[in-house]
Scaffold this motif. Sequence first.
Motif, PDB file in Angstrom:
ATOM      1  N   THR A  93      99.497 -46.286  11.929  1.00  0.00           N
ATOM      2  CA  THR A  93      98.119 -46.209  11.458  1.00  0.00           C
ATOM      3  C   THR A  93      97.517 -44.839  11.712  1.00  0.00           C
ATOM      4  O   THR A  93      97.668 -44.289  12.807  1.00  0.00           O
ATOM      5  N   PHE A  94      96.860 -44.304  10.710  1.00  0.00           N
ATOM      6  CA  PHE A  94      96.179 -43.017  10.887  1.00  0.00           C
ATOM      7  C   PHE A  94      95.058 -42.915   9.864  1.00  0.00           C
ATOM      8  O   PHE A  94      94.835 -43.829   9.077  1.00  0.00           O
ATOM      9  N   PHE A  95      94.343 -41.804   9.862  1.00  0.00           N
ATOM     10  CA  PHE A  95      93.250 -41.590   8.922  1.00  0.00           C
ATOM     11  C   PHE A  95      93.539 -40.401   8.034  1.00  0.00           C
ATOM     12  O   PHE A  95      94.110 -39.411   8.469  1.00  0.00           O
ATOM     13  N   MET A  96      93.117 -40.517   6.794  1.00  0.00           N
ATOM     14  CA  MET A  96      93.406 -39.464   5.826  1.00  0.00           C
ATOM     15  C   MET A  96      92.204 -39.218   4.923  1.00  0.00           C
ATOM     16  O   MET A  96      91.448 -40.137   4.606  1.00  0.00           O
ATOM     17  N   LYS A  97      92.045 -37.943   4.518  1.00  0.00           N
ATOM     18  CA  LYS A  97      90.973 -37.585   3.576  1.00  0.00           C
ATOM     19  C   LYS A  97      91.608 -37.281   2.229  1.00  0.00           C
ATOM     20  O   LYS A  97      92.544 -36.487   2.165  1.00  0.00           O
ATOM     21  N   ASP A  98      91.063 -37.884   1.142  1.00  0.00           N
ATOM     22  CA  ASP A  98      91.638 -37.566  -0.164  1.00  0.00           C
ATOM     23  C   ASP A  98      90.948 -36.345  -0.763  1.00  0.00           C
ATOM     24  O   ASP A  98      90.096 -35.721  -0.128  1.00  0.00           O
ATOM     25  N   ASN A  99      91.315 -36.005  -2.011  1.00  0.00           N
ATOM     26  CA  ASN A  99      90.795 -34.779  -2.598  1.00  0.00           C
ATOM     27  C   ASN A  99      89.308 -34.825  -2.895  1.00  0.00           C
ATOM     28  O   ASN A  99      88.696 -33.804  -3.164  1.00  0.00           O
ATOM     29  N   GLU A 100      88.740 -36.035  -2.884  1.00  0.00           N
ATOM     30  CA  GLU A 100      87.290 -36.127  -3.085  1.00  0.00           C
ATOM     31  C   GLU A 100      86.557 -36.044  -1.758  1.00  0.00           C
ATOM     32  O   GLU A 100      85.340 -36.126  -1.713  1.00  0.00           O
ATOM     33  N   GLY A 101      87.322 -35.956  -0.677  1.00  0.00           N
ATOM     34  CA  GLY A 101      86.696 -35.842   0.627  1.00  0.00           C
ATOM     35  C   GLY A 101      86.457 -37.155   1.325  1.00  0.00           C
ATOM     36  O   GLY A 101      85.943 -37.209   2.438  1.00  0.00           O
ATOM     37  N   ARG A 102      86.853 -38.255   0.688  1.00  0.00           N
ATOM     38  CA  ARG A 102      86.605 -39.561   1.303  1.00  0.00           C
ATOM     39  C   ARG A 102      87.680 -39.857   2.317  1.00  0.00           C
ATOM     40  O   ARG A 102      88.871 -39.679   2.067  1.00  0.00           O
TER      41      ARG A 102
END
Lengths: 941, 133
Positions: free
Chosen positions: B66-75
């Motif tokens: 489990t981890f956290f990721m930001k997509d290209n829209e910044g979300r």
Amino acid sequence: MILGTIAYEGEHLIYGQLGTLALITSFVFAIIGFISYFSAIRKQKAGEPAQNWKNLGRVSFGLHGVSVLAVIGLLFYLLIARHYEYAYVYDHTSDSLPFKYIFSAFWEGQEGSFLLWSFWHVILGGIFWVNRGKFEANVLSVICLVQVFISSMLLGLYMGFGPDAFKIGINPFVLLRDSVDAPIFANADYLSLIEGRGLNALLQNYWMTIHPPTLFLGFASTTIPFAFALGGLWEHDYKKWLAPALPWAAFSAGILGLGILMGGAWAYEALTFGGYWAWDPVENMSLVPWIMLVAGIHSHLVARSTGHSLKATFVFYILTFFLVVYSTFLVRSGILEETSVHAFVESGLERQLFVFLAFFPILAFATYIYHYRKIPTPNKEERLQSREFWMFTGTMVLGISAILITYFTSLPVINAIASYFDPLHEPLVINDPVDHYNKNQLWIALLIGLLSGVGQWTRYRERNMKLYRKKLFKHLLISAAISLLLTFGFLQWLQATAWQYQVLLFSAFFAILTNTDHLIFTIRRNPKTLASWFSHAGFGIMIIGILASGLNKEIISTNMFAQRGLLGLDEETLQKNIILLKGSPMIMNGYEATYEDDSMDGTYRTYDIHFASLDSNSVQDTFTLRPNIIYNSDFTKVEAYNPDTRRRWNYDIFTHLSGLPPQEMNFEEARKIEDSLDYVLTNLTLGDTVQIGNHFLIAEFDTRTPDHKEYKYQEGDLTVGLKITSWSDEFTRPETKTPFLLVRDNALFQFSAYFPNTRIKIKLPESFADVVFDQAMAEKNTSVELKVGDSTRWEGFTMQFVEVQQPPTNANYEGEADDLAIGAKFKIWETQNNREFNLEPVFFIRENEVFYTADIDSASQLEARLTKVNPEKSSFSFQFALQEMKSPAEVPIKLAENVPRSDYIVLSTIKFPGINLFWLGSCLMLLGFFASMIVRWKSRV
Amino acid sequence: MNKTLIAAIILILGALSVIIFTSSDVSSYGTFAQAERSGERLKVVGQLSKDKDMVYDPVKDPNKFTFFMKDNEGREEKVILLQAKPQDFELSEQLVMTGKMKDDTFIASDMLMKCPSKYNDEEIYIRSEAAGE
């Protein structure tokens, strides 16, 4: 930094200078060679004497070849001699690199692989050069022209300075200090300070030595049919080249296919993705030229026999060569980075590669179109019932397959072009490549299976269909019927729920049966058919192997009782990892597995995993697999996970580690964790059950030589251990471990013990040594050499060496299977207390190391140790020691709780049934090409 | 018309229809918003949120990372990868995850990780420092 000239020490510049000169001459002579041979062709066509041009061409090609070989020889020398002043040597070798990997290092980099490609062109062209046959000028003119481009990739000419310099080619002889700007080069003696970076751990195996040369020979060999075709056009000769070119085309298909198959075998054996083909862009781009080449060979055969498909043959061979260059362009340009798992290093040669890519199709197709009308076509078109029609259909199917794969693999290129015109274009990407390509290529394989059967039974220029029809249909229908039966039978085992796979299976059986049937009927009349049987039946077997190992693939490393409901996942998301605790058997799918042990050898760590099948009826199948991992040189990272495979004739069991505890992957992490542990100092009363927190401990002294992986006895060592048995409320089963202290050369070493169930770690503090050894300072000892039956007296004891015991009977000695052990029995009489007792010290050799099990009498504290065996004198050496201490009642220990586990591994195990059919089928297929090459070589004139 | 020409045309049409019919296999890189809306499997491109927790406890479950990721829209969203934690994950520059959005988590079955390339100069610089001591 002073911009003066520094006189560097230890550099060997002459080699690089010679090498660069050779690169330039190879380029120049390739140009001259092309011009000469091309002029020879034109003269020949015009009916004028061409011998002078040919001679000039021969000299040029010869000198070109010598230059290329010189470059290769020099580079090899520099690599072997580890001259790190050269960037290429620095990047790909290191001091510790074994000699056998020098080849791998040679072609690890772009420069090396270009040289490999160039080398094969020289060898193959050399054959024509030596033979001086009719087609020498045709073939060598094209080869020289191709070599002009490849040599230009290795020139390393720079115009201008800085990062925007215009450069032509890369130079394998560039100096490290010229390619990188670092302060170390201000030091004239920098060479003594640096060592090469070494070869990537994943490439340190024999595959890297054999796969690239085979593959590049495959690529280089596609130039030959192309050269015959293009040279033929230049000479205005459209058919005479067909006969001599055919064995070369067959050779090319065999070698290129072999190179591709080796790549698959490498991936299967050494990589952890669990398979032999992943539809990865790099894989696809080496497959596509091969498919196009096979199409070309089939139309070539038709052209030779009937004159049909002649134009198509030209097109196929031109496209094959184009696809080879396109493949190299895609791989070297790095544009496939986001869609491929292969690693890319951009060379900066994109523009040059693009010119190379565009030049040949433009030149070849322009020539082809120019000659189009002059290429002879038979008057009548192919009859529907003729072999030439069906084979042509087959070549079209193959061509479509190649186009489809190329299109989808080139999506990144299409995206790049589209973005250039429309900056808002959203890049397209395939969601699930394996699924996608399998779906499409399934139909191709199906059609090929059916066509290879039908094609065999139809005949060239079929004129007697009315009479032949019955026989034809009879054979085809019987084969179809048997295929249907076999398909039905096989489907009882094969898990093919989708009807498409079932039809594909039928097609594979059909291909095998029709071709076998045809072979039986024609082998006496036309033994050449054997070659085509190998290839087509091999294809069918290969397809069955693909279906079996793909559809019946089983994940063994899953625990069926795991709770999955929380995530609500579908069947697709198969969990393929399982955790194994050291020493604990774990039930998996069909097998019980135990992580038994692991051992280190340099940077290699091998794990022993024991498997036992869970079949209730048959004999239990047990085996051990040994996957390993490779650390980097400072043990801070795992560089590679290597699988191990158990091969049986009807399935493979493939296993590898997917993960390790963080302390085991990175020893710095281990150190950090150890430092963070909170060791609490406590006193333990010996012999009593002591409670510390939730843990219960019983301790007693252990004076035996410790049996610890990292400890080896040395003369003069003093060790004392504490045997601790521990359990807790939660884990009631007691565990026994022995932490100990070692005094060697006045230094104190602590060996801690870890209790996996309760996760506590105990070590003996320095104060323990004080408590114990203070009193041991009063120890007396003596050494004697005795024969059996001898007696000696010391410190109030009379010791008689009664007998030798083999095997030793001392209960403290825990023997192992391969031990060489010997014990000595002493009868001892203590004068002071009028006591008699026995001591039985043991001396044993285990795994080539010497161990001692001393024996001590607790009442008198007399210890006996058997230190040496002297066979030549028939005597034994002993050491007696007297510890005049009273065992302390209390000893200090340090205990840490909640220590993170480090005794587990994460394992992935997969079973591939029927995978040998894949290897068998594909090898047969390639064998067919080589057989065809031999057959056609004889009739090449 | 020439039979072979007909055969060629049929096959080319076949190829084109394959390309068209498999158009659903191809899509642009998605964002978390798109994944949420469509509920289908797609690929999301983004960067690892290095400041957030990464949890991999193989003793509990070796197939869940489990981890956290930001997509290209910044979300930024939580991601669960159904595989073992890859090495050097913290050093990644870009991630391409294949999976679906479920409630507030992106469940990914596959991942392609882009790592930084080695820099020649740094290596030599560091080595020379050590050697100079």
